[in-house]
Scaffold this motif. Structure first.
Motif, PDB file in Angstrom:
ATOM      1  N   HIS A   8      -9.227   1.934   2.318  1.00 20.68           N
ATOM      2  CA  HIS A   8      -8.243   1.762   1.258  1.00 20.68           C
ATOM      3  C   HIS A   8      -7.683   0.338   1.221  1.00 20.68           C
ATOM      4  CE1 HIS A   8      -8.142   5.842  -0.177  1.00 20.68           C
ATOM      5  NE2 HIS A   8      -7.895   6.335   1.043  1.00 20.68           N
ATOM      6  N   GLY A   9      -8.463  -0.633   1.586  1.00 17.93           N
ATOM      7  CA  GLY A   9      -8.030  -2.032   1.533  1.00 17.93           C
ATOM      8  C   GLY A   9      -7.410  -2.480   2.834  1.00 17.93           C
ATOM      9  N   GLY A  10      -6.171  -2.089   3.073  1.00 16.86           N
ATOM     10  CA  GLY A  10      -5.487  -2.529   4.287  1.00 16.86           C
ATOM     11  C   GLY A  10      -5.655  -1.587   5.452  1.00 16.86           C
ATOM     12  N   SER A  11      -6.282  -0.431   5.237  1.00 13.85           N
ATOM     13  CA  SER A  11      -6.458   0.553   6.307  1.00 13.85           C
ATOM     14  C   SER A  11      -7.513   1.562   5.875  1.00 13.85           C
ATOM     15  CB  SER A  11      -5.139   1.285   6.581  1.00 13.85           C
ATOM     16  OG  SER A  11      -4.785   2.084   5.452  1.00 13.85           O
ATOM     17  N   TYR A  12      -7.796   2.487   6.812  1.00 10.22           N
ATOM     18  CA  TYR A  12      -8.673   3.608   6.503  1.00 10.22           C
ATOM     19  C   TYR A  12      -7.824   4.887   6.475  1.00 10.22           C
ATOM     20  CZ  TYR A  12     -12.643   0.618   7.864  1.00 10.22           C
ATOM     21  OH  TYR A  12     -13.563  -0.390   7.971  1.00 10.22           O
ATOM     22  N   ALA A  13      -8.285   5.848   5.671  1.00  2.96           N
ATOM     23  CA  ALA A  13      -7.673   7.178   5.689  1.00  2.96           C
ATOM     24  C   ALA A  13      -8.774   8.199   5.904  1.00  2.96           C
ATOM     25  CB  ALA A  13      -6.921   7.465   4.395  1.00  2.96           C
ATOM     26  N   GLY A  14      -8.503   9.159   6.789  1.00  2.82           N
ATOM     27  CA  GLY A  14      -9.472  10.212   7.063  1.00  2.82           C
ATOM     28  C   GLY A  14      -9.004  11.531   6.475  1.00  2.82           C
ATOM     29  N   TYR A  15      -9.965  12.283   5.930  1.00  4.44           N
ATOM     30  CA  TYR A  15      -9.688  13.588   5.321  1.00  4.44           C
ATOM     31  C   TYR A  15     -10.641  14.576   5.997  1.00  4.44           C
ATOM     32  CZ  TYR A  15      -8.101  10.315   1.642  1.00  4.44           C
ATOM     33  OH  TYR A  15      -7.523   9.284   0.932  1.00  4.44           O
ATOM     34  N   THR A  19       2.600   8.944   7.495  1.00  2.00           N
ATOM     35  CA  THR A  19       3.673   9.414   6.603  1.00  2.00           C
ATOM     36  C   THR A  19       4.548   8.310   6.024  1.00  2.00           C
ATOM     37  OG1 THR A  19       4.944   9.962   8.593  1.00  2.00           O
ATOM     38  CG2 THR A  19       3.819  11.754   7.501  1.00  2.00           C
ATOM     39  N   PRO A  20       4.834   7.219   6.760  1.00  2.00           N
ATOM     40  CA  PRO A  20       5.663   6.179   6.136  1.00  2.00           C
ATOM     41  C   PRO A  20       4.999   5.505   4.946  1.00  2.00           C
ATOM     42  CG  PRO A  20       5.677   5.949   8.518  1.00  2.00           C
ATOM     43  CD  PRO A  20       4.596   6.916   8.183  1.00  2.00           C
ATOM     44  N   TYR A  21       3.677   5.683   4.817  1.00  3.89           N
ATOM     45  CA  TYR A  21       2.941   5.006   3.746  1.00  3.89           C
ATOM     46  C   TYR A  21       2.707   5.906   2.531  1.00  3.89           C
ATOM     47  CZ  TYR A  21       2.106   1.787   7.573  1.00  3.89           C
ATOM     48  OH  TYR A  21       2.278   0.911   8.625  1.00  3.89           O
ATOM     49  N   ILE A  22       3.256   7.131   2.589  1.00  2.61           N
ATOM     50  CA  ILE A  22       3.073   8.060   1.475  1.00  2.61           C
ATOM     51  C   ILE A  22       4.257   7.944   0.534  1.00  2.61           C
ATOM     52  CG2 ILE A  22       2.819  10.480   0.823  1.00  2.61           C
ATOM     53  CD1 ILE A  22       1.574  10.993   3.556  1.00  2.61           C
ATOM     54  N   GLU A  23       3.964   7.723  -0.738  1.00  2.35           N
ATOM     55  CA  GLU A  23       5.038   7.602  -1.721  1.00  2.35           C
ATOM     56  C   GLU A  23       5.495   9.009  -2.106  1.00  2.35           C
ATOM     57  OE1 GLU A  23       2.011   7.147  -5.587  1.00  2.35           O
ATOM     58  OE2 GLU A  23       3.026   5.399  -4.760  1.00  2.35           O
ATOM     59  N   MET A  79       0.845  -1.194   0.000  1.00  4.77           N
ATOM     60  CA  MET A  79       0.000   0.000   0.000  1.00  4.77           C
ATOM     61  C   MET A  79       0.880   1.243   0.000  1.00  4.77           C
ATOM     62  SD  MET A  79      -2.869   1.125   2.812  1.00  4.77           S
ATOM     63  CE  MET A  79      -1.729   0.787   4.141  1.00  4.77           C
ATOM     64  N   ALA A  80       0.606   2.119  -0.962  1.00  4.30           N
ATOM     65  CA  ALA A  80       1.369   3.368  -1.048  1.00  4.30           C
ATOM     66  C   ALA A  80       0.407   4.509  -1.358  1.00  4.30           C
ATOM     67  CB  ALA A  80       2.448   3.266  -2.117  1.00  4.30           C
ATOM     68  N   PHE A  81       0.316   5.469  -0.462  1.00  9.69           N
ATOM     69  CA  PHE A  81      -0.567   6.606  -0.665  1.00  9.69           C
ATOM     70  C   PHE A  81       0.149   7.697  -1.459  1.00  9.69           C
ATOM     71  CE2 PHE A  81      -2.752   5.553   3.605  1.00  9.69           C
ATOM     72  CZ  PHE A  81      -3.671   4.740   2.958  1.00  9.69           C
ATOM     73  N   ARG A  82      -0.613   8.452  -2.208  1.00 12.19           N
ATOM     74  CA  ARG A  82      -0.107   9.682  -2.790  1.00 12.19           C
ATOM     75  C   ARG A  82      -0.538  10.822  -1.871  1.00 12.19           C
ATOM     76  NH1 ARG A  82      -3.085  12.882  -7.311  1.00 12.19           N
ATOM     77  NH2 ARG A  82      -2.631  14.471  -5.737  1.00 12.19           N
ATOM     78  N   TRP A  83       0.108  11.979  -1.999  1.00 15.77           N
ATOM     79  CA  TRP A  83      -0.341  13.141  -1.240  1.00 15.77           C
ATOM     80  C   TRP A  83      -1.740  13.520  -1.713  1.00 15.77           C
ATOM     81  CZ3 TRP A  83       1.971  14.494   3.035  1.00 15.77           C
ATOM     82  CH2 TRP A  83       3.355  14.269   3.191  1.00 15.77           C
ATOM     83  N   PRO A  84      -2.652  13.814  -0.799  1.00 15.98           N
ATOM     84  CA  PRO A  84      -4.026  14.131  -1.220  1.00 15.98           C
ATOM     85  C   PRO A  84      -4.187  15.554  -1.775  1.00 15.98           C
ATOM     86  CG  PRO A  84      -3.846  14.196   1.160  1.00 15.98           C
ATOM     87  CD  PRO A  84      -2.532  13.683   0.663  1.00 15.98           C
TER      88      PRO A  84
END
Length: 284
Positions: A76-83, A139-143, A1-6
């Motif tokens: 997001h599959g392996g976790s949730y992200a809140g905005y 932050t460790p999961y953001i590409e 899992m790799a997030f982009r900056w929102p």
């Protein structure tokens, strides 16, 4: 899992775990996400593909809460992200979104002092007693290729805190861009203490120099007073010497006149004696 900056345009204004003293009042060990400061209305994108678990006001969701304002929670599959703190959303609960898809716009709803996006991560089964309301560091999961290097972190510590970075600091800031590292260090309690110590040292140095200047002024004033006193003593002595010489000259002059008068008197007496002697011889 790799997030982009929102967000495409933003500045990290607060990192995960920051401002621990402030969040202690809420029973937390520090900030439970990352804050991305941006202009009001800046587009917000899904950090990864997933399914919208919730969108709307945070007060209507037990995980998000009223401080989140208008928010989105995405599975997001392996976790949730809140905005959080959005001005509005453009997606619906249950909707499938792709990575980079527009989901809303930056705002300042809920507990926000200015427009920004609060971006956070929750495991599928959050531990709400972990000190961060179940959140974990996202932050460790953001590409990104912009994260600070160890050398940049070390240089930031030396430039801002004037010391070498410790291992914990390097490990923490590896997850952030160098601009945030420098900004966060500049706002840190250690930096404030460093500046306070510098200010105190500068004030002490200023006081020391002021005291030296005062003593130097007193010394010069004393020297000037002594010089003037000596000049006055010299003037008085000169006047006394002049008066003594004048008195001696007058005494000398008087003695000369007296001697001259004695000489004249002796001459007169001699003449009178001579006349007396002649008269005596005539009348014998």
């Amino acid at each position: 899992m790799a997030f982009r900056w929102p967000l495409n345009k933003f500045t990290i204004s607060q990192g995960f775990g920051g401002n621990a003293a402030y969040y202690k009042q809420f029973g937390q060990s520090g900030h439970n996400g990352i804050d991305l400061a941006a202009n009001n209305g800046e587009p917000v994108y899904a950090a990864d593909e997933g399914t919208v678990s919730y969108e709307g006001w945070g007060q209507n969701h037990s995980w998000m809460g009223s401080p989140a304002g208008i928010c989105v929670l995405i599975h997001h599959g392996g976790s949730y992200a809140g905005y959080a703190h959005l001005s509005r959303t453009v997606i619906n609960k249950g909707q499938r979104v792709s990575k980079g898809q527009l989901i809303g716009y930056v705002g300042a709803t809920g507990a926000a002092t200015g427009p920004h996006l609060h971006f956070e991560m929750l495991p599928l089964n959050p531990n709400f007693n972990n000190g961060f309301a179940g959140r974990i560091n996202i932050t460790p999961y953001i590409e990104t290729t912009q994260n600070a290097t160890d050398a940049q972190i070390q240089q930031a510590y030396r430039d801002i805190l004037e010391r070498d970075a410790d291992a914990g600091g390097i490990a923490h800031y590896r997850n952030y861009p160098v601009d945030f590292v420098r900004s966060d260090l500049a706002k840190s309690a250690e930096k404030r203490q460093l500046e306070a110590n510098k200010a105190a040292a500068a004030q002490a140095e200023a006081n020391r120099r002021a005291e030296e200047a005062r003593k130097e002024a007193e010394r010069k004033a004393a020297e000037e007073a002594a010089r003037k006193a000596q000049e006055e003593l010299d003037r008085i002595a000169a006047e006394e010497e002049a008066a003594r010489l004048a008195a001696e000259q007058k005494a000398h002059d008087y003695m000369a006149i007296a001697n001259e008068n004695n000489t004249m008197l002796k001459q007169i007496l001699t003449i009178v004696q001579g006349i007396a002697d002649k008269l005596t011889s005539i009348f014998k």
